[in-house]
Design an enzyme around this catalytic site. Structure first.
Site, PDB file in Angstrom:
ATOM      1  N   SER A  62      18.214  20.361  14.490  1.00 33.47           N
ATOM      2  CA  SER A  62      18.390  20.732  15.894  1.00 33.47           C
ATOM      3  C   SER A  62      17.154  21.468  16.371  1.00 33.47           C
ATOM      4  O   SER A  62      16.448  22.110  15.580  1.00 33.47           O
ATOM      5  CB  SER A  62      19.617  21.640  16.051  1.00 33.47           C
ATOM      6  OG  SER A  62      19.646  22.257  17.327  1.00 33.47           O
ATOM      7  N   TYR A  94      24.686  29.001  13.599  1.00 32.75           N
ATOM      8  CA  TYR A  94      24.411  27.557  13.694  1.00 32.75           C
ATOM      9  C   TYR A  94      22.912  27.280  13.587  1.00 32.75           C
ATOM     10  O   TYR A  94      22.492  26.377  12.850  1.00 32.75           O
ATOM     11  CB  TYR A  94      24.948  27.031  15.027  1.00 32.75           C
ATOM     12  CG  TYR A  94      24.551  25.616  15.354  1.00 32.75           C
ATOM     13  CD1 TYR A  94      25.194  24.536  14.774  1.00 32.75           C
ATOM     14  CD2 TYR A  94      23.530  25.364  16.280  1.00 32.75           C
ATOM     15  CE1 TYR A  94      24.832  23.233  15.084  1.00 32.75           C
ATOM     16  CE2 TYR A  94      23.170  24.073  16.605  1.00 32.75           C
ATOM     17  CZ  TYR A  94      23.822  23.003  15.994  1.00 32.75           C
ATOM     18  OH  TYR A  94      23.450  21.714  16.310  1.00 32.75           O
TER      19      TYR A  94
END
Length: 248
Positions: A139, A153
């Site tokens: 990501s 995350y």
């Protein structure tokens, strides 16, 4: 364009919705045999299955589930030439001051632990075959940090990127390439769930291309990294797909 993917066996985790669903459909269109794992399918499941893609509903965080998935995929298609580890989730936005152990476990189980197991199992198969491609999904948060509430995350996705590079070194002499696709802000159900409209619009304004991505924007990166003809000398790389949102 990617003729060498014709007939290849591709396993995609989280392969029904969002980015994973777009990847599954792109591989199928390239002539590959695709097996897609999913947990929450929704209306996109019908699209995937109508395209002739085999599916399996399975929670990869459950003990033994990664092995069950690989066994099912190999039983269906005989081997695995490409593994796409797309399954993952933010789980929830939680400020660091409120993070508890069970939340850390959930985030790392869904983004890291199951990915390690899938890589471990499939890497053994590919090592025996002498060929293969593993593509993990990181990501933009891995390099740029997340917006508030996404620290765990972001750290988990940073792990995915570092793990990918190390695995690439381990597998290089066995004919197996390992890379990452790192999406920016891609407008899927993920951002409908975790980002409100105002946040999405604020992000759009700072992207040089002046739009959020869509799942299909990531599909070409998966095809490129899976194709030995196109990327045979590419391993250990993190390919950023973000419209210029991050230019490392």
């Amino acid at each position: 364009m990617y003729d060498d993917l014709m007939g290849k066996s591709v396993l995609v985790t989280g392969g029904v919705t969002g980015i994973g669903g777009a990847a599954s459909l792109a591989f199928k269109a390239a002539g590959a045999k695709v097996f897609a794992q999913y947990l929450g399918g929704g209306p996109e499941l019908e699209v995937i299955e109508s395209a002739g893609i085999a599916t399996l509903k399975l929670d990869l965080t459950e003990p033994g589930a990664p092995q069950q998935l690989v066994d099912a995929a190999t039983a269906r298609h005989g081997r695995i030439d490409v593994l796409v580890n797309n399954a993952g989730s933010l789980v929830a936005r939680v400020p660091v001051t409120d993070v508890e152990d069970d939340f850390i476990d959930k985030v790392f189980d869904v983004n890291c632990r199951q990915l390690i197991h899938c890589c471990r199992i499939v890497a053994r198969l590919m090592k025996a075959q002498g060929s293969g491609a593993i593509i993990n999904v990181s990501s933009i948060a891995a390099r740029n940090g997340s917006s508030p509430g996404g620290a765990v995350y972001a750290g988990a996705k940073g792990f995915v990127s570092a793990f990918t590079k190390t695995l690439a070194r381990e597998m290089a002499t066995h004919g197996v390439r390992v890379n990452c696709v790192s999406p920016g802000t891609i407008h899927t159900a993920f951002h409908d769930r975790f980002s409100d409209e105002a946040k999405r619009e604020a992000t759009r304004k700072v992207i040089p291309m002046q739009r959020l991505g869509v799942a299909a924007d990531c599909a070409g990166a998966f095809l490129f990294l899976a194709s030995a003809a196109a990327s045979g000398y590419v391993t250990g790389q993190v390919i950023e797909v973000n419209g210029g949102q991050l230019m490392p």
